[in-house]
Design a protein around this motif. Structure first.
Motif, PDB file in Angstrom:
ATOM      1  N   ALA A   1      28.157 -33.511  10.432  1.00  0.00           N
ATOM      2  CA  ALA A   1      27.730 -32.948  11.468  1.00  0.00           C
ATOM      3  C   ALA A   1      26.256 -32.749  11.548  1.00  0.00           C
ATOM      4  O   ALA A   1      25.633 -33.006  12.732  1.00  0.00           O
ATOM      5  CB  ALA A   1      28.553 -31.386  11.724  1.00  0.00           C
TER       6      ALA A   1
ATOM      7  N   GLU B   1      27.619 -32.797  21.139  1.00  0.00           N
ATOM      8  CA  GLU B   1      29.082 -32.155  21.438  1.00  0.00           C
ATOM      9  C   GLU B   1      29.798 -32.232  20.197  1.00  0.00           C
ATOM     10  O   GLU B   1      30.506 -31.348  19.688  1.00  0.00           O
ATOM     11  CB  GLU B   1      29.626 -32.607  22.673  1.00  0.00           C
ATOM     12  CG  GLU B   1      28.930 -32.308  23.990  1.00  0.00           C
ATOM     13  CD  GLU B   1      29.723 -32.918  25.180  1.00  0.00           C
ATOM     14  OE1 GLU B   1      30.528 -33.779  25.004  1.00  0.00           O
ATOM     15  OE2 GLU B   1      29.312 -32.643  26.401  1.00  0.00           O
ATOM     16  N   ARG B   2      30.013 -33.310  19.714  1.00  0.00           N
ATOM     17  CA  ARG B   2      30.736 -33.608  18.404  1.00  0.00           C
ATOM     18  C   ARG B   2      30.375 -32.593  17.155  1.00  0.00           C
ATOM     19  O   ARG B   2      31.292 -32.182  16.567  1.00  0.00           O
ATOM     20  CB  ARG B   2      30.957 -34.962  17.937  1.00  0.00           C
ATOM     21  CG  ARG B   2      31.573 -36.024  19.067  1.00  0.00           C
ATOM     22  CD  ARG B   2      31.835 -37.459  18.527  1.00  0.00           C
ATOM     23  NE  ARG B   2      30.634 -38.120  18.299  1.00  0.00           N
ATOM     24  CZ  ARG B   2      29.978 -38.733  19.244  1.00  0.00           C
ATOM     25  NH1 ARG B   2      30.541 -39.045  20.176  1.00  0.00           N
ATOM     26  NH2 ARG B   2      28.979 -39.465  18.989  1.00  0.00           N
TER      27      ARG B   2
ATOM     28  N   ALA C   1      33.849 -35.111  10.078  1.00  0.00           N
ATOM     29  CA  ALA C   1      33.951 -34.025  10.469  1.00  0.00           C
ATOM     30  C   ALA C   1      33.633 -32.968   9.513  1.00  0.00           C
ATOM     31  O   ALA C   1      33.919 -31.614   9.171  1.00  0.00           O
ATOM     32  CB  ALA C   1      35.452 -33.735  10.879  1.00  0.00           C
TER      33      ALA C   1
ATOM     34  N   GLU D   1      25.019 -36.139  12.431  1.00  0.00           N
ATOM     35  CA  GLU D   1      25.228 -36.521  13.701  1.00  0.00           C
ATOM     36  C   GLU D   1      24.626 -35.739  14.825  1.00  0.00           C
ATOM     37  O   GLU D   1      24.091 -36.274  15.913  1.00  0.00           O
ATOM     38  CB  GLU D   1      26.948 -36.183  14.116  1.00  0.00           C
ATOM     39  CG  GLU D   1      27.349 -36.441  15.346  1.00  0.00           C
ATOM     40  CD  GLU D   1      27.651 -37.864  15.971  1.00  0.00           C
ATOM     41  OE1 GLU D   1      28.163 -38.266  16.839  1.00  0.00           O
ATOM     42  OE2 GLU D   1      27.212 -38.746  14.987  1.00  0.00           O
TER      43      GLU D   1
ATOM     44  N   PHE E   1      26.694 -36.658  23.897  1.00  0.00           N
ATOM     45  CA  PHE E   1      28.006 -36.886  23.105  1.00  0.00           C
ATOM     46  C   PHE E   1      28.134 -36.313  21.615  1.00  0.00           C
ATOM     47  O   PHE E   1      28.955 -36.055  21.085  1.00  0.00           O
ATOM     48  CB  PHE E   1      28.760 -38.038  23.517  1.00  0.00           C
ATOM     49  CG  PHE E   1      29.299 -38.192  24.832  1.00  0.00           C
ATOM     50  CD1 PHE E   1      29.995 -37.371  25.418  1.00  0.00           C
ATOM     51  CD2 PHE E   1      28.958 -39.472  25.484  1.00  0.00           C
ATOM     52  CE1 PHE E   1      30.635 -37.364  26.547  1.00  0.00           C
ATOM     53  CE2 PHE E   1      29.598 -39.683  27.090  1.00  0.00           C
ATOM     54  CZ  PHE E   1      30.461 -38.686  27.382  1.00  0.00           C
ATOM     55  N   ALA E   2      27.212 -37.064  20.923  1.00  0.00           N
ATOM     56  CA  ALA E   2      26.950 -36.811  19.598  1.00  0.00           C
ATOM     57  C   ALA E   2      26.612 -35.303  19.345  1.00  0.00           C
ATOM     58  O   ALA E   2      27.286 -34.700  18.454  1.00  0.00           O
ATOM     59  CB  ALA E   2      25.652 -37.616  18.883  1.00  0.00           C
TER      60      ALA E   2
END
Length: 99
Positions: A45, A69-70, A40, A48, A66-67
């Motif tokens: 980020a 969005e994270r 995080a 990711e 999904f990646a």
């Protein structure tokens, strides 16, 4: 605009792999680099997001989404612009913006 410190977390080998058409190897390199970062964190980020964009590029849309969005939730919270696939662009001499 690219944040120079965060651009540096993208492995040059991943850029070269994309340039050479070896996207699956680039995905592996990005995942390894991401996993070396604190979870995080902004570097995590960025990696990711690059991983997610490349997943979508190789038609693995669900995993890539999904990646994104994270990653995007963290980047947005930090007020950082979302980098694009241009962070993986290079030529035979290496990553374009790292020279």
């Amino acid at each position: 605009m690219a944040h120079p410190d965060l651009r540096a977390v993208v492995p040059p080998e991943a850029c070269r792999a994309v340039h050479e058409g070896r996207e699956v190897w680039a995905l592996t390199l990005l995942a390894r680099a991401r996993d070396e970062q604190p979870a995080a964190s902004l570097p995590w980020a960025v990696l990711e997001r690059m991983h997610g964009l490349l997943l979508i590029h190789v038609q693995r849309e669900v995993e890539g989404t999904f990646a994104l969005e994270r990653a995007d939730a963290l980047l947005d919270a930090a007020g950082m612009a979302r980098p694009g696939l241009e962070w993986l662009e290079c030529d035979d001499a290496g990553p374009v913006e790292s020279r």
